[in-house]
Design a protein around this motif. Structure first.
Motif, short mmCIF file in Angstrom:
data_model
loop_
_atom_site.label_atom_id
_atom_site.label_comp_id
_atom_site.label_asym_id
_atom_site.label_seq_id
_atom_site.Cartn_x
_atom_site.Cartn_y
_atom_site.Cartn_z
N VAL A 349 -11.89 29.74 70.14
CA VAL A 349 -10.55 30.25 69.85
C VAL A 349 -9.82 29.31 68.89
O VAL A 349 -9.21 29.76 67.92
N ARG A 350 -9.90 28.01 69.14
CA ARG A 350 -9.24 27.04 68.26
C ARG A 350 -9.81 27.11 66.84
O ARG A 350 -9.07 27.07 65.86
N LYS A 351 -11.13 27.19 66.76
CA LYS A 351 -11.79 27.25 65.45
C LYS A 351 -11.35 28.49 64.69
O LYS A 351 -11.08 28.43 63.48
N ALA A 352 -11.25 29.61 65.38
CA ALA A 352 -10.86 30.87 64.73
C ALA A 352 -9.45 30.80 64.19
O ALA A 352 -9.18 31.12 63.02
N PHE A 353 -8.51 30.38 65.02
CA PHE A 353 -7.12 30.33 64.58
C PHE A 353 -6.91 29.32 63.46
O PHE A 353 -6.09 29.54 62.55
N ALA A 354 -7.64 28.22 63.48
CA ALA A 354 -7.48 27.19 62.45
C ALA A 354 -7.90 27.70 61.08
O ALA A 354 -7.49 27.15 60.05
N ALA A 355 -8.71 28.77 61.05
CA ALA A 355 -9.22 29.29 59.78
C ALA A 355 -8.44 30.51 59.29
O ALA A 355 -8.76 31.07 58.24
N VAL A 356 -7.40 30.92 60.01
CA VAL A 356 -6.66 32.12 59.65
C VAL A 356 -5.84 31.90 58.38
O VAL A 356 -5.21 30.85 58.19
N ALA A 357 -5.86 32.89 57.50
CA ALA A 357 -4.99 32.89 56.32
C ALA A 357 -4.33 34.26 56.24
O ALA A 357 -4.89 35.26 56.68
N SER A 358 -3.11 34.29 55.69
CA SER A 358 -2.41 35.56 55.52
C SER A 358 -1.69 35.52 54.18
O SER A 358 -0.52 35.15 54.09
N PRO A 359 -2.40 35.89 53.10
CA PRO A 359 -1.82 35.80 51.75
C PRO A 359 -0.51 36.56 51.62
O PRO A 359 -0.37 37.68 52.13
N GLY A 360 0.44 35.93 50.96
CA GLY A 360 1.72 36.58 50.72
C GLY A 360 2.64 36.55 51.92
O GLY A 360 3.71 37.17 51.90
N ARG A 361 2.28 35.82 52.97
CA ARG A 361 3.13 35.67 54.14
C ARG A 361 3.44 34.18 54.32
O ARG A 361 2.59 33.42 54.73
N MET A 362 4.63 33.78 53.94
CA MET A 362 5.03 32.36 53.98
C MET A 362 3.97 31.49 53.32
O MET A 362 3.56 30.46 53.84
N GLU A 363 3.52 31.91 52.16
CA GLU A 363 2.42 31.24 51.45
C GLU A 363 2.97 30.32 50.36
O GLU A 363 3.71 30.76 49.48
N VAL A 364 2.61 29.06 50.43
CA VAL A 364 3.01 28.09 49.40
C VAL A 364 2.03 28.17 48.24
O VAL A 364 0.82 27.98 48.42
N VAL A 365 2.54 28.45 47.04
CA VAL A 365 1.66 28.60 45.88
C VAL A 365 1.94 27.57 44.80
O VAL A 365 1.25 27.52 43.79
N ARG A 366 2.94 26.72 45.00
CA ARG A 366 3.28 25.72 43.99
C ARG A 366 4.07 24.61 44.66
O ARG A 366 4.75 24.83 45.64
N ARG A 367 3.98 23.41 44.10
CA ARG A 367 4.77 22.26 44.55
C ARG A 367 5.57 21.70 43.38
O ARG A 367 5.18 21.84 42.23
N SER A 368 6.65 21.04 43.70
CA SER A 368 7.52 20.36 42.71
C SER A 368 8.04 21.28 41.61
O SER A 368 7.64 21.14 40.46
N PRO A 369 8.94 22.17 41.91
CA PRO A 369 9.45 22.46 43.24
C PRO A 369 8.52 23.39 44.01
O PRO A 369 7.68 24.07 43.42
N THR A 370 8.69 23.40 45.31
CA THR A 370 7.87 24.27 46.16
C THR A 370 8.25 25.73 45.95
O THR A 370 9.43 26.09 45.97
N VAL A 371 7.24 26.57 45.74
CA VAL A 371 7.45 28.01 45.63
C VAL A 371 6.70 28.68 46.77
O VAL A 371 5.50 28.48 46.95
N VAL A 372 7.44 29.46 47.56
CA VAL A 372 6.89 30.15 48.72
C VAL A 372 6.96 31.65 48.47
O VAL A 372 7.95 32.17 47.95
N LEU A 373 5.89 32.35 48.82
CA LEU A 373 5.85 33.81 48.72
C LEU A 373 5.89 34.41 50.11
O LEU A 373 5.18 33.96 51.01
N ASP A 374 6.73 35.42 50.30
CA ASP A 374 6.72 36.13 51.57
C ASP A 374 7.07 37.59 51.35
O ASP A 374 8.05 37.91 50.68
N ALA A 375 6.27 38.47 51.93
CA ALA A 375 6.37 39.91 51.66
C ALA A 375 7.39 40.63 52.54
O ALA A 375 7.30 41.84 52.70
N ALA A 376 8.37 39.92 53.09
CA ALA A 376 9.41 40.57 53.88
C ALA A 376 10.07 41.67 53.06
O ALA A 376 10.49 41.43 51.92
#
Length: 500
Positions: A349-376
Motif C-alpha cells: 500500500v505504501r509503495k503504491a501511494f508513493a508512486a501516485v501522480a495526478s497531472p494538472g492537479r496541484m502540479e508544480v511545473v516551474r520554480r523561481s517563481p513557482t508555477v502550479v497547475l490545478d484543474a479546479a
C-alpha cells in the motif's frame, strides 16, 4: 543574442490553435510549447503523452480525432444508454469480461481513479483505467497497466470498432456521441488486453452516463457538490439521485463525506438494491495527516484496519480524503471488511501511494517563481484548491491565471480564489466553450476590484504577465503563480511550460 530572422514561436502557437479549433477544441492537443517563452519549466511527466513522433502515426491519429470531432461533443447529451448498449451488444459485451470499479461524484474522480489503479497494480493485477477529460492528449483517457495506451493502439482500437459504430449509427435515432464511441473503445481495449479489473470514471451523472453499461462490484461516490446543475439537478440531493444510478444490485458502495441530502439519497438507493455501504468518517477515513516535502504523510483507517505512515506525493486535505476512498474501494474489491477482517499488505500500500501522480492537479511545473497547475473548474473544487495552496506553499504573493468555461459558475470560482490571489490575470483557452476574456474580466473586477485584474486574452501572454507580476517580489521573496479554471486551460499551459 537571438536570431532576428528566427520565427516567433508564439506565432506558431496561434497557427496551431487556429488549426485545432477547426476540430472540436475539446479534442485538441495544443502543439504550442514555446522555445523562447520565459515561462519554460520542467518536462511534463511521461504519464501525459506528447504527439506521436512518427509523422504517419501522427497523421492517422489526427484523422481519428477529426472523425470523432464530427460527433456530438461531451456537453451535448441525450440522456439514454440505448446507443452505447446497442454498441456493446454488437461488440459481444466486452465490458462483461472483467470486474470493474465504477467512480462517480463531482470532484476528485480522476485522482481517486489513479490511486485505485496504482493500488491494484501494486497487488499485481492488470488494470484498465478510463477517465475524462484529458489534460493534453486524447490517448490519456484509456490506460493499460498504469499508462496511456499508445497512439498506435488507440488508432487500431478505433478502426477495430468503427464498422460496429457505423452499424449502430444507422439503427439509432441519433449517432453515437464522441464520449460514447470513446467509452466503447475503452471497454473493447480492456477486453482485448485483457485486464484483470477496469477502473471506470463516469463522464457526467451516472444513471444515463455512457459508462453505465457495466455492473461494477464496487461503486465509488466522491464528494457531491453543485456542478452541471442544468442537467443533473439544483441541489446535492437531486444530483445524488442521478449519480446513484451506478450502484448495482449487491454491490459495495464506498461513499466519501457527503452533504446530508446527498447521503440520504445514496443510502436509500443502496437499501433498494441490497448494496453494502462503507461511509467515510465511520467505516473508513483519514486518521491523521501532516505536510511533508512534495506531499503529505497520512495515516488511513481502512475497512480492515489502520495503515500508518503512508506517503502521498500530492498536496491538500482533499487528496488525503481521496486516498482514504481509494484504499477502501480496493479493500472492498479484495473482500476486506466482508470476507476478510485484516488489512492489505502495508508495504505494498505504501509503495503504491508513493508512486501516485495526478497531472494538472496541484502540479508544480516551474520554480523561481513557482508555477502550479490545478484543474479546479467549479466553486467546490476552487475552495479545496485554495486551502491546499495555503497549506502546501508559503507564497508571499500569489498571482492567479484563470481561464474558465462559460457554462460554469465562474463567479463562485473567482470568489473562492479571491482570498489567496494578490492579483489575477484573466485569459481564455482555445475551446469553443471558453468564456470570453473580457466577459470573465468584468466578473473578476466585481470580485477583486479593478486594480487587481489584468486581461490577457492569449494564454502565452497571460502566463508571461503573471510570472512578471510574481517576480516583482524579488528572486527570493516567494512569489508564485496558480494556473486554473479549466482542464483545457491547464492542459494548454502545461504544453506551453514544457521544455522545447
Amino acid at each position: 543574442m537571438s536570431d532576428q530572422n528566427e520565427p516567433d514561436p508564439l506565432d506558431s502557437f496561434e497557427e496551431i490553435i487556429a488549426t485545432e479549433t477547426d476540430r472540436d477544441p475539446d479534442l485538441a492537443v495544443i502543439e504550442a510549447g514555446s522555445r523562447t517563452l520565459r515561462t519554460q519549466g520542467g518536462p511534463p511527466s511521461a504519464d501525459v503523452p506528447a504527439r506521436p513522433e512518427d509523422p504517419e502515426v501522427d497523421k492517422a491519429l489526427r484523422e481519428v480525432e477529426a472523425e470523432l470531432a464530427t460527433r456530438w461533443g461531451e456537453t451535448k447529451l441525450e440522456p439514454s444508454v440505448s446507443r452505447i448498449a446497442a454498441l456493446m451488444d454488437v461488440l459481444g459485451e466486452p465490458q462483461r469480461s472483467y470486474p470493474s470499479i465504477h467512480i462517480t461524484g463531482t470532484n476528485g474522480k480522476t485522482s481517486t481513479a489513479r490511486m485505485i489503479e496504482a493500488l491494484l497494480g501494486a497487488f499485481e493485477l492488470r488494470t484498465g483505467r478510463y477517465t475524462s477529460p484529458h489534460v493534453q492528449s486524447i490517448t490519456e483517457r484509456i490506460s493499460l497497466d498504469g499508462a496511456p495506451i499508445s497512439a498506435e493502439r488507440f488508432i487500431e482500437t478505433y478502426n477495430d470498432i468503427k464498422p460496429y459504430v457505423e452499424m449502430v449509427d444507422a439503427s439509432q435515432e441519433y449517432r453515437l456521441s464522441f464520449f460514447e464511441v470513446l467509452t466503447g473503445m475503452a471497454y473493447a481495449a480492456f477486453a482485448d488486453a485483457p485486464v484483470d479489473v477496469a477502473v471506470v470514471e463516469v463522464g457526467m451523472g451516472g444513471s444515463w452516463d455512457a459508462t453505465n453499461v457495466i455492473d461494477a462490484d464496487v461503486a465509488v461516490v466522491t464528494p457531491i457538490d453543485l456542478d452541471h446543475t442544468d442537467r443533473l439537478g439544483e441541489t446535492p440531493g437531486e444530483i445524488a439521485g442521478e449519480k446513484s444510478g451506478i450502484v448495482k444490485q449487491g454491490a459495495t458502495v464506498i461513499m466519501a463525506q457527503q452533504p446530508v441530502d446527498a447521503a440520504q439519497v445514496l443510502l436509500k438507493k443502496a437499501v433498494e438494491v441490497d448494496a453494502t455501504v462503507a461511509r467515510e468518517g465511520l467505516e473508513f477515513g483519514v486518521v491523521s495527516r501532516q505536510v511533508a516535502v512534495g506531499g503529505q504523510l497520512v495515516t488511513l483507517r481502512g475497512l480492515g484496519g489502520e495503515y500508518t505512515e503512508v506517503y502521498l506525493p500530492l498536496h491538500g486535505a482533499h487528496q488525503a480524503h481521496n486516498a482514504a476512498v481509494a484504499l477502501a474501494a480496493v479493500e472492498a474489491f479484495f473482500g476486506v471488511g466482508a470476507a476478510r477482517a485484516e488489512t492489505l499488505d502495508i508495504d505494498t500500500v505504501r509503495k503504491a501511494f508513493a508512486a501516485v501522480a495526478s497531472p494538472g492537479r496541484m502540479e508544480v511545473v516551474r520554480r523561481s517563481p513557482t508555477v502550479v497547475l490545478d484543474a479546479a473548474h467549479n466553486p467546490a473544487g476552487a475552495r479545496v484548491t485554495a486551502e491546499a495552496v495555503g497549506e502546501a506553499f508559503d507564497f508571499s504573493r500569489l498571482i492567479g491565471v484563470v481561464g474558465a468555461s462559460g457554462d460554469k459558475n465562474v463567479r463562485g470560482l473567482l470568489e473562492a480564489f479571491e482570498p489567496i490571489f494578490a492579483e489575477i490575470v484573466v485569459t481564455q483557452n482555445s475551446s469553443h466553450r471558453a468564456m470570453d476574456a473580457d466577459e470573465l474580466a468584468a466578473i473578476a473586477v466585481e470580485v477583486f476590484g479593478e486594480e487587481r485584474v489584468q486581461v490577457e486574452p492569449r494564454l502565452p501572454d497571460a502566463l508571461e504577465a503573471a510570472i512578471t507580476l510574481a517576480e516583482e517580489e524579488g528572486e527570493f521573496a516567494g512569489g508564485g503563480v496558480l494556473v486554473t479554471g479549466s482542464v483545457i486551460t491547464v492542459g494548454e499551459a502545461r504544453l506551453l511550460l514544457k521544455k522545447g
